[in-house]
Design an enzyme around this catalytic site. Structure first.
Site, mmCIF file in Angstrom:
data_model
loop_
_atom_site.group_PDB
_atom_site.id
_atom_site.type_symbol
_atom_site.label_atom_id
_atom_site.label_comp_id
_atom_site.label_asym_id
_atom_site.label_seq_id
_atom_site.Cartn_x
_atom_site.Cartn_y
_atom_site.Cartn_z
ATOM 1 N N CYS A 2 -2.076 -2.768 -0.585
ATOM 2 C CA CYS A 2 -1.021 -1.817 -0.896
ATOM 3 C C CYS A 2 -1.086 -1.422 -2.369
ATOM 4 C CB CYS A 2 0.342 -2.436 -0.594
ATOM 5 S SG CYS A 2 0.501 -3.078 1.092
ATOM 6 N N ARG A 46 2.915 0.974 1.068
ATOM 7 C CA ARG A 46 2.441 0.042 2.084
ATOM 8 C C ARG A 46 1.321 0.614 2.943
ATOM 9 N NH1 ARG A 46 5.280 -2.788 7.440
ATOM 10 N NH2 ARG A 46 3.619 -4.355 7.678
ATOM 11 N N LEU A 47 0.226 -0.156 3.026
ATOM 12 C CA LEU A 47 -0.805 0.039 4.029
ATOM 13 C C LEU A 47 -0.629 -1.094 5.030
ATOM 14 C CD1 LEU A 47 -3.370 1.498 5.061
ATOM 15 C CD2 LEU A 47 -4.706 -0.063 3.636
ATOM 16 N N ILE A 49 -1.168 -3.774 7.640
ATOM 17 C CA ILE A 49 -2.322 -4.520 8.141
ATOM 18 C C ILE A 49 -1.870 -5.663 9.059
ATOM 19 C CG2 ILE A 49 -4.331 -5.922 7.523
ATOM 20 C CD1 ILE A 49 -4.655 -3.038 6.671
ATOM 21 N N ASN A 72 0.717 -6.865 -3.207
ATOM 22 C CA ASN A 72 -0.507 -6.159 -2.843
ATOM 23 C C ASN A 72 -1.572 -7.192 -2.514
ATOM 24 O OD1 ASN A 72 -2.782 -4.473 -2.669
ATOM 25 N ND2 ASN A 72 -3.065 -4.442 -4.885
ATOM 26 N N GLY A 73 -2.129 -7.115 -1.299
ATOM 27 C CA GLY A 73 -3.208 -8.018 -0.943
ATOM 28 C C GLY A 73 -3.023 -8.651 0.410
ATOM 29 N N GLU A 74 -3.695 -9.770 0.601
ATOM 30 C CA GLU A 74 -3.603 -10.530 1.845
ATOM 31 C C GLU A 74 -3.632 -12.018 1.533
ATOM 32 O OE1 GLU A 74 -3.052 -9.104 4.634
ATOM 33 O OE2 GLU A 74 -3.740 -7.043 4.309
ATOM 34 N N ASP A 94 2.430 -11.901 6.377
ATOM 35 C CA ASP A 94 2.052 -12.809 5.304
ATOM 36 C C ASP A 94 2.927 -12.583 4.077
ATOM 37 O OD1 ASP A 94 0.861 -10.297 4.882
ATOM 38 O OD2 ASP A 94 -0.794 -11.130 3.732
ATOM 39 N N GLY A 362 -20.360 -8.003 1.561
ATOM 40 C CA GLY A 362 -21.029 -9.221 1.112
ATOM 41 C C GLY A 362 -20.967 -9.466 -0.381
#
Length: 567
Positions: A2, A46-47, A49, A72-74, A94, A362
């Site tokens: 986000c 907000r995105l 997820i 912002n994040g996961e 989360d 990666g």
């Protein structure tokens, strides 16, 4: 994934915050939320997820409405943390787990988080702001103090909506042109705009700003000194951690795909994904430039032929660069890494169009397993892969501007030179700049990028391994190649690193040369012209056009500035 923004102070203003959020709306188009009172304004793009319902919208508050979170994040291990917390959860997000963890453990909750994050929590009772950034700085946090108010945001452009004047940080710019530096972890290219360093937190109360470090990588590495694992034991432990990291990063309520090149890192990621997960509908994305000398399609297609993942090939043509480079520059707010970054951005655009919202890549394997060619030499200065001579052209800078340059020096906390190079690349050079480039281009198209190889458990474990586990008989990333060989053909798992992904050198010399000349005219007519000796630039351009193609970095540096000055 986000965007966050906030204002703390007597002049906290909803109108200004709304403009800040609008400037970074691409980071989270699914909902815009605002909380505020007389002393604070918190905002969120907000995105969606995890937990796609409106109940998980932010800013998020606890049941007593004392604490307000913008995040912002996961938090990848949120399900494990949820089971530890005696808390009456109202959502499956989360976000709520993060707030509950802070309520239980305070700032010590940071050590329990496995994820990428930047967040701010306002304590409405104590009138105190707490903000933190993840261990490696995957998620950004910018801030400034302006007219006695504290402002923060996910992107620099949002801070320029506050009224602060955009002025160059001449030291950072001079170091960029002289040494290729993108600034120290707390710096930006703009005066009075700062970033919170990775692994640090902020406490702001009564106009007092306190910044503290919470992640001590060096201390974590020392914990591994007594393990003395055999090569096989280390390989088995790392493989187990790697599989768990990938499993955690498949937690989402939206579609997931992954980016792949012909290298061993992303190919290993693809192999392990398909070993653990059904391959149905999991798309692979790769870019190419229709140039056999640079494209990695043969290796990508060889790998995909074994797994049968749907492959989306995204073409970048030289003519596309003119328009896209300007757009990416606007999104980055600072210099970025050339045409490969432009090509990579196209992947996220394609993914979003196909409704693939989360992508894995990666990033991070070279730094933890010593994969760059300069790790094999005693040369500690040139960190640009595949370049023989110095790519920096100090001769084009005026003496007055060069006075601002101050060659960056980096800590050397370890007795081993290789470890110090890896440490530098993880926290000061390679990883910080790559994470910034990739955050902006993924968020530009409202997609989320996850890096399984930057799970802190993997980085710490790999970093701490003996030299011969990393490099043996001049074979770099020895252990990861051996792991990959269990899933991949030797032509992929032991292929040499290919640093040049696009024909940037040739395009700038030929198809895009007029574009370069036009942008340099813009630079010459700008307020930044006093930084340069344009007769020297013309000599370098002539040399580049006629024969000198060892590096195009200096050409791209000049383009970077010319693209940014009108923003």
């Amino acid at each position: 994934m986000c965007g966050i923004a906030g204002i703390v102070g007597e002049k906290s203003n909803k109108k200004i915050l709304t403009k800040m959020l609008a400037s970074q709306n691409h980071r989270g188009p699914d909902n815009t939320g605002i909380y505020g009172d007389n002393e604070v304004m918190l905002g969120h793009n907000r995105l969606s997820i995890i937990d796609l319902t409106k109940n998980a919208n932010q800013p998020f508050t606890d049941v007593n409405k004392r604490y307000y979170l913008t995040f912002n994040g996961e938090i990848y291990n949120y399900l494990e943390l949820r089971s530890e917390l005696n808390y009456c959860f109202k959502t499956d997000s989360d976000t709520e787990v993060l707030l509950a963890a802070y309520l239980k453990w305070g700032k010590d909750c940071l050590h329990k988080l496995n994820g990428m994050f930047s967040f701010a929590i306002w304590d409405s009772e104590k009138k105190k702001l707490f903000a933190a950034r993840d261990r490696f700085g995957v998620k950004p946090f910018y801030y400034c103090l302006y007219e006695k108010d504290f402002y923060f945001s996910s992107e620099i452009k949002a801070l320029f909506e506050t009224g602060i004047i955009k002025k160059p940080n001449k030291k950072v710019w001079a170091n960029y042109f002289s040494y290729g530096s993108y600034g120290l972890p707390h710096e930006t290219f703009w005066k009075d705009i700062h970033q919170l360093s990775a692994g640090h937190y902020i406490e702001y109360e009564k106009n007092n700003l306190k910044i503290s470090k919470w992640y001590f990588f060096e201390e974590e590495i020392r914990k591994y000194s007594t393990q003395n694992l055999s090569y096989q034991e280390s390989k088995e432990k790392y493989t187990k951690l790697l599989k768990d990291s990938i499993k955690l990063r498949f937690r989402a309520d939206v579609s997931i795909g992954f980016n792949i090149s012909g290298g061993v890192d992303s190919s290993t990621l693809l192999a392990l994904i398909n070993n653990e997960k059904s391959t149905k509908n999991i798309k692979a994305f790769t870019f190419y430039c229709d140039n056999k000398e640079y494209d990695e399609l043969p290796w990508v297609e060889e790998m995909i032929s074994h797994t049968n993942n749907p492959l989306e090939k995204v073409l970048l043509k030289s003519n596309d660069v003119k328009k896209l480079s300007a757009k990416i520059s606007d999104l980055q707010d600072e210099p970025y890494g050339g045409i490969p970054t432009v090509a990579y951005a196209n992947i996220f655009k394609k993914a979003r169009n196909l409704n693939t919202i989360v992508l894995l890549d990666g990033q991070g394997m070279d730094e933890q397993w010593a994969g760059y060619d300069y790790y094999l030499s005693n040369n500690n200065t040139n960190t640009i892969q595949g370049v023989v001579n110095s790519p920096f052209k100090k001769n084009v800078l005026t003496k007055e501007f060069l006075k601002y340059a101050d060659k960056p020096t980096y800590p050397k906390p370890f007795s081993d030179d290789l470890l110090n190079k890896q440490y530098r690349d993880l926290f000061y050079t390679k990883i910080p700049r790559a994470l910034r480039f990739n955050d902006r281009i993924s968020m530009a198209f409202s997609t989320e990028l996850r890096e399984p190889f930057l799970d802190y458990r993997l980085v710490e474990f790999a970093f701490s391994q003996p030299l011969e586990y990393k490099i043996k008989n001049n074979v770099q990333k020895k252990m990861i190649r051996d792991i990959a060989s269990e899933y991949l053909s030797n032509s992929i798992s032991y292929a040499p690193k290919r640093p040049l992904q696009t024909p940037q050198r040739e395009w700038l010399q030929n198809e895009l040369f007029d574009f370069v000349l036009n942008k340099l005219k813009t630079l010459k007519d700008s307020e930044y012209s006093s930084w340069f000796n344009f007769s020297e630039i013309e000599k370098e351009l002539k040399l580049y056009k006629e024969c000198e193609l060892d590096s195009s970095f200096h050409i791209w540096q000049w383009l970077n500035l010319s693209l940014l000055i009108n923003k």
